[in-house]
Each structure stands twice: as C-alpha cells, then as structure tokens.
Design an enzyme around this catalytic site. Structure first.
Site, PDB file in Angstrom:
ATOM      1  N   SER A  61      -3.118 -15.087 -63.120  1.00  0.00           N
ATOM      2  CA  SER A  61      -4.306 -14.303 -63.489  1.00  0.00           C
ATOM      3  C   SER A  61      -4.230 -13.647 -64.866  1.00  0.00           C
ATOM      4  CB  SER A  61      -4.564 -13.226 -62.441  1.00  0.00           C
ATOM      5  OG  SER A  61      -5.043 -13.821 -61.274  1.00  0.00           O
ATOM      6  N   LYS A  64      -6.718 -14.778 -67.303  1.00  0.00           N
ATOM      7  CA  LYS A  64      -8.096 -14.269 -67.255  1.00  0.00           C
ATOM      8  C   LYS A  64      -8.413 -13.365 -68.445  1.00  0.00           C
ATOM      9  CE  LYS A  64      -7.991 -14.543 -62.181  1.00  0.00           C
ATOM     10  NZ  LYS A  64      -7.829 -13.773 -60.924  1.00  0.00           N
ATOM     11  N   TYR A 188     -10.498 -23.648 -63.473  1.00  0.00           N
ATOM     12  CA  TYR A 188      -9.893 -22.356 -63.128  1.00  0.00           C
ATOM     13  C   TYR A 188      -8.437 -22.534 -62.671  1.00  0.00           C
ATOM     14  CZ  TYR A 188      -8.792 -18.286 -60.246  1.00  0.00           C
ATOM     15  OH  TYR A 188      -8.153 -17.204 -59.684  1.00  0.00           O
ATOM     16  N   TYR A 240      -6.219  -5.274 -59.793  1.00  0.00           N
ATOM     17  CA  TYR A 240      -7.019  -5.321 -58.557  1.00  0.00           C
ATOM     18  C   TYR A 240      -7.041  -3.959 -57.869  1.00  0.00           C
ATOM     19  CZ  TYR A 240      -5.381  -9.869 -59.862  1.00  0.00           C
ATOM     20  OH  TYR A 240      -5.038 -10.952 -60.595  1.00  0.00           O
ATOM     21  N   VAL A 258      -0.036 -13.526 -60.000  1.00  0.00           N
ATOM     22  CA  VAL A 258       0.815 -13.734 -58.817  1.00  0.00           C
ATOM     23  C   VAL A 258       2.077 -14.559 -59.104  1.00  0.00           C
ATOM     24  CG1 VAL A 258      -0.827 -13.371 -56.918  1.00  0.00           C
ATOM     25  CG2 VAL A 258      -0.640 -15.633 -57.968  1.00  0.00           C
TER      26      VAL A 258
HETATM   27  N1  GLN Z   1      -4.553 -18.683 -59.314  1.00  0.00           N
HETATM   28  C1  GLN Z   1      -4.414 -17.543 -58.464  1.00  0.00           C
HETATM   29  C2  GLN Z   1      -5.453 -17.580 -57.373  1.00  0.00           C
HETATM   30  O1  GLN Z   1      -6.505 -18.023 -57.640  1.00  0.00           O
HETATM   31  C3  GLN Z   1      -4.539 -16.299 -59.293  1.00  0.00           C
HETATM   32  C4  GLN Z   1      -4.384 -15.031 -58.503  1.00  0.00           C
HETATM   33  C5  GLN Z   1      -3.582 -13.990 -59.218  1.00  0.00           C
HETATM   34  O2  GLN Z   1      -2.785 -14.233 -60.092  1.00  0.00           O
HETATM   35  N2  GLN Z   1      -3.751 -12.769 -58.749  1.00  0.00           N
HETATM   36  O3  GLN Z   1      -5.244 -17.194 -56.257  1.00  0.00           O
END
Ligand code: GLN
Length: 310
Positions: A61, A64, A188, A240, A258
């Site tokens: 993420s 992003k 994505y 988050y 993650v």
């Molecule tokens: N690619 C991961 C997902 O879509 C990204 C989530 C994350 O890093 N929090 O679940």
C-alpha cells in the site's frame, strides 16, 4: 544519525514478538519475519542505513502514495470527486462504508480508494501502459532504474484477491467505473507488488520531505502545496484504523503496507523508510512503528513538537 539508527536496529533485533506476516497473500506469508531495515534520506543527498537495507520487499500500500501523486498530476482537484479525504476508522479492506457513501471511498489509501484512483488514472489506457507510467514515476523519484514489479507477488494477490474484487465490483455497481473492473484490479495488484529496498524507498519519498522538489537538482516534481497535502493525507489516513495511534506515537506523515514497510516523512528534514515484515493486528509493521517512534523521539522530528519528559 548513524549512531541513532544503528542503536534502533540493534534494539529491534532484540524484540521477541516481531508480529505476524501478512497471511492472506500466500507469497508474503513466506517472508522471514526476522528482518529489519531502516534508511534515513536527507534533502542534502546523504543517506543513513541500518539493517538489511539492500533486501527487496513488497511495498504494497505504500505504492498508493505514488498513485495518488500521479492522479493529482493528471486530474488535479477532480480526483476528490472520486475519493474523499477523511480517515475511515475502518480496516484497509473494509466494505461497510461504501454502501452508505454510495460507492465513494473515504480516502485514497484504503483499498477501495486506491482502486478508484487506479480507475481514474487509467483513462482508457491498457494496464501495461499505466503500470509502465507508475514504475517510471517511482524510478524517477527514487533515481533508480532497476525498480520492478515482483510478478510472483502480483499473481499471488490476484489469485486470492476476492475481497478487493468485491470492493471494485461494488463501486462499479454505483456506476463509478470508467474502465473494465478486471483491468483496474490487475493494475492495482501489480502496483502493490512493486519491490523496493528501504534505500530506494527513502530516496523515493524525498520530494515529499522537500516541498515537492527533487533534492539533487531542486527540480519541481509537484508543487509545495501538493506535497503538503499528500503529507496531510498520509498523517490522517496512511495507517488505516491505526492512523490515530501512529500520529500519537510517531507524529509523522506515514504510509504503511502489508509487506511490512513504512514510508515516513519529516517535512523539511528527512524521508525515512523502515521495513520489518511482522505486522500488528491492524496490518502495520510492528517493529517499523516502534523504530519510527524511537527515531522521532530521539530527533525531535514529530510534527507536533519535541519529546522531552514523559
Ligand atoms: N495489496 C494489498 C491488498 O490489496 C494492500 C494492502 C495493504 O498494504 N494494506 O490487500
């Protein structure tokens, strides 16, 4: 600085409970949790490193932040018609708010929001072209042409991505999507699967620590106002439903993934990348957060003030 981060790395390796790796993406579940790396890049071009700073990890993420930057460049303020800019207070892959809010995600950093951002930047182009553009941007800001997508991780995500597919189709049901849902999802998954080292990631974040300018030649990547606003989004939404806790403990704009990475920005001072694959219950790197908390307290870099006393 070198002494500070050497000391932090040593302390982190001694922590017994390093958290758990992301189990829901099989390829990430294989990563050895017993790893730690930290890189601190300064606008002067200096970079300080501790731990396994040449090991590539999945930025997940954290990507992003770069897709939001690209979206702002392409759509300007119009991106805010597609995603909001409020913290969600919900897990990164939650679907509950989407129904109440008619398919408009709360912010660009939760999964639904990042998927909507991809749809916005695709503008009818093929996934390959869009991914090439995202990679080119990251290679440019990191000043490193070798950065690439880990195809194994991308495939692993795609195979187990029912939740993300649900989010995308649910948004599309409100008539918000401009591109085929499967192409948006594929794009994505692939941008989440970009692999970087903490050295590369710290460099890539420098423009956000340097008023939108590329430090070595002061070339403007984005306006200072835009950099300031991306930092604000990172502070409010980058972790988050753990964003409040991260602000409380670390006090820097930050974006987690993650894969166990965190990019943190100390505006005007440094761009910091930290990686340790073990996550807390929310999905943010356990040791990464601890290390940043120590660094912010030792340097006084928290945007909220110094850390003297208890
Ligand atoms: N690619 C991961 C997902 O879509 C990204 C989530 C994350 O890093 N929090 O679940």
């Amino acid at each position: 600085m070198q002494a500070i981060i050497d000391d932090i790395a040593e302390q982190m390796m001694a922590v017994e409970d390093k958290g758990g790796v992301a189990g829901y993406i099989p390829q990430l579940a294989k990563v050895n949790p017993n790893q730690f790396a930290m890189s601190v890049a300064l606008p002067t071009g200096e970079i300080f490193n501790a731990g396994c700073v040449d090991t590539h990890f999945s930025i997940q993420s954290i990507s992003k932040v770069f897709t939001l930057t690209i979206a702002l460049g392409k759509l300007g303020e119009n991106i805010w018609h597609r995603v909001g800019r409020e913290p969600s207070g919900d897990p990164f892959n939650s679907i509950v708010q989407l129904e109440h809010e008619l398919g408009k995600p709360r912010n660009p950093f939760i999964n639904a929001g990042a998927i909507a951002v991809v749809d916005a930047i695709m503008q009818g182009h093929q996934p390959k072209e869009v991914l090439a553009e995202i990679l080119q941007f990251i290679r440019y800001v990191a000043d490193d042409e070798s950065i690439a997508i880990d195809e194994k991780v991308a495939r692993s995500e795609q195979e187990t991505g029912s939740r993300n597919a649900s989010l995308a189709h649910f948004m599309a049901s409100f008539g918000h999507f401009e591109n085929p849902v499967d192409e948006v999802l594929g794009t994505y998954f692939h941008h989440c699967s970009i692999a970087m080292t903490t050295k590369q990631l710290a460099r890539a974040g420098l423009f956000l620590a340097n008023d939108g300018r590329y430090p070595s030649n002061n070339y403007k990547v984005i306006s200072s106002q835009r950099a300031k606003r991306i930092n604000a989004m990172m502070l409010m939404c980058g972790h988050y439903d753990g964003s409040g806790e991260f602000a409380f403990r670390v006090g820097l704009p930050g974006k987690s993934g993650v894969g166990g990475g965190i990019l943190a920005i100390a505006p005007g001072k440094a761009s910091i990348a930290v990686w340790s694959p073990g996550l807390d219950t929310i999905g943010n790197s356990k040791l990464g957060t601890m290390a940043l908390e120590l660094l912010a307290s030792k340097t006084g870099w928290s945007v909220f003030g110094k850390s003297e006393g208890a």
